[in-house]
Design a protein around this motif. Sequence first.
Motif, PDB file in Angstrom:
ATOM      1  N   VAL A   1      29.016  33.033  37.804  1.00 38.30           N
ATOM      2  CA  VAL A   1      29.635  32.106  36.857  1.00 38.30           C
ATOM      3  C   VAL A   1      28.974  32.314  35.500  1.00 38.30           C
ATOM      4  N   ALA A   2      29.779  32.267  34.427  1.00 37.96           N
ATOM      5  CA  ALA A   2      29.239  32.525  33.090  1.00 37.96           C
ATOM      6  C   ALA A   2      29.982  31.702  32.048  1.00 37.96           C
ATOM      7  N   ILE A   3      29.253  31.351  30.983  1.00 40.76           N
ATOM      8  CA  ILE A   3      29.853  30.693  29.819  1.00 40.76           C
ATOM      9  C   ILE A   3      29.840  31.675  28.656  1.00 40.76           C
TER      10      ILE A   3
ATOM     11  N   ALA B   1      34.075  29.039  26.770  1.00 41.96           N
ATOM     12  CA  ALA B   1      34.974  29.290  27.900  1.00 41.96           C
ATOM     13  C   ALA B   1      34.165  29.616  29.156  1.00 41.96           C
ATOM     14  N   LEU B   2      34.673  29.153  30.305  1.00 38.05           N
ATOM     15  CA  LEU B   2      33.978  29.326  31.577  1.00 38.05           C
ATOM     16  C   LEU B   2      34.704  30.362  32.429  1.00 38.05           C
ATOM     17  N   PHE B   3      33.939  31.325  32.973  1.00 45.25           N
ATOM     18  CA  PHE B   3      34.499  32.386  33.802  1.00 45.25           C
ATOM     19  C   PHE B   3      33.760  32.444  35.134  1.00 45.25           C
ATOM     20  N   THR B   4      34.496  32.807  36.200  1.00 47.24           N
ATOM     21  CA  THR B   4      33.895  33.030  37.507  1.00 47.24           C
ATOM     22  C   THR B   4      34.465  34.303  38.108  1.00 47.24           C
ATOM     23  N   TRP B   5      33.678  34.934  39.005  1.00 43.49           N
ATOM     24  CA  TRP B   5      34.184  36.094  39.742  1.00 43.49           C
ATOM     25  C   TRP B   5      33.315  36.310  40.976  1.00 43.49           C
ATOM     26  N   GLY B   6      33.829  37.110  41.935  1.00 42.08           N
ATOM     27  CA  GLY B   6      33.107  37.389  43.164  1.00 42.08           C
ATOM     28  C   GLY B   6      33.747  36.746  44.381  1.00 42.08           C
TER      29      GLY B   6
ATOM     30  N   ALA C   1      35.458  32.577  49.289  1.00 41.63           N
ATOM     31  CA  ALA C   1      35.859  32.117  50.613  1.00 41.63           C
ATOM     32  C   ALA C   1      35.807  30.605  50.759  1.00 41.63           C
ATOM     33  N   LEU C   2      34.912  29.952  50.010  1.00 42.90           N
ATOM     34  CA  LEU C   2      34.758  28.503  50.101  1.00 42.90           C
ATOM     35  C   LEU C   2      35.222  27.799  48.831  1.00 42.90           C
ATOM     36  N   GLY C   3      35.971  28.528  47.993  1.00 45.78           N
ATOM     37  CA  GLY C   3      36.498  27.936  46.769  1.00 45.78           C
ATOM     38  C   GLY C   3      35.518  27.918  45.620  1.00 45.78           C
ATOM     39  N   GLN C   4      34.434  28.681  45.703  1.00 51.64           N
ATOM     40  CA  GLN C   4      33.373  28.614  44.698  1.00 51.64           C
ATOM     41  C   GLN C   4      33.765  29.156  43.328  1.00 51.64           C
ATOM     42  N   LEU C   5      34.917  29.816  43.213  1.00 55.32           N
ATOM     43  CA  LEU C   5      35.368  30.281  41.901  1.00 55.32           C
ATOM     44  C   LEU C   5      36.178  29.219  41.157  1.00 55.32           C
ATOM     45  N   GLY C   6      36.601  28.169  41.867  1.00 56.77           N
ATOM     46  CA  GLY C   6      37.327  27.084  41.219  1.00 56.77           C
ATOM     47  C   GLY C   6      38.743  27.425  40.820  1.00 56.77           C
ATOM     48  N   THR C   7      39.333  28.418  41.471  1.00 61.65           N
ATOM     49  CA  THR C   7      40.665  28.904  41.107  1.00 61.65           C
ATOM     50  C   THR C   7      41.784  28.301  41.946  1.00 61.65           C
ATOM     51  N   ASN C   8      41.463  27.246  42.700  1.00 65.30           N
ATOM     52  CA  ASN C   8      42.431  26.546  43.540  1.00 65.30           C
ATOM     53  C   ASN C   8      42.988  27.441  44.638  1.00 65.30           C
TER      54      ASN C   8
END
Length: 324
Positions: free
Chosen positions: A138-140, A145-150, A153-160
Amino acid sequence: YIYGDNLFGQSGQNSLVYGTYSLPQRVGIGSISWGNIVAGDDFTLALRSDSKLFGWGRNDLGQLGIVDQLNKSSPSQIGTGDWAAVVAKGNTAYGLTSDNLLYGWGYNEFGQLGTEKLIYNDYVKSWTKILAGFSHTVAIRSDGALFTWGNNALGQLGTNDTIARSSGVQLGSDSWIDIAAGRDSTFAIRSDGKVFAWGEGTSGQLGNNATINRSSPVQVNTQDPVFSAKSFVQISSLNRNLGLLASDGIAYIVGENTSGQAGVGTTGNISIPVEFNNLVNESAIQEYANSVGISPYPRSWSQVAYRLNTVSYTHLRAHETPEH
């Protein structure tokens, strides 16, 4: 100095013979001075005072950033240039060079290195903070702006959803001021001071009086009007815990506590953030602290953050290969 397990040479004692060190062992010889040091799973990375980066320990997945993928039992230099910071989690590592370039190396099964698109034009910008979970990132960005990647499996990217991403995905259009990454959870403070959480919630670490996973950001502890009205300025996480600091100086903690690791004087997981100072025998702590000449825990946020082992760095930008 370092101590503990040495199965892969991670103690830096120039020996790959299995064993453990129960007393601190000095790493390096002579007058070598070290700055920042971080530990991943069975490997160690350290910045020397002259800004050179070294690694030792397990390297079968490239987690030392050294291409031979052989374990190292003594400090081995990573690249030849100068580095400003380093962070490691699991078997993945990131390093920030002195000229503000971000490198990643190691385990990448879930795309947590962001190698697919992290060098396209939209990403060649300054980053204010980056953190690694066990297999997600996760990075700002400098514009908030907030970005996630990787792994997701448990929704940790927050992409619904629960689909892994090998390139960064921006979450909404809000501006964010701080982030934290647990093992498989993610936390962020929005520019208005409100805290949001998503991903694994089985230990109550999302702070919503529940133990279920969330695949999109959910505000922490909206059930408590006093807590909800607060503005938060800093967060910190390790594994399945979350520490929070409010603008009024009060620190909270929530999440896994089966062995008392939350430091609140009880055992059992915590699913609603609790205030540190209301849960400890302050007079006993003060008496002990005075007797040994230390600051009483847990009075200060620095101790909370240190306990949760958060690591963050400024001005991160384009991902590249670890050949600096």
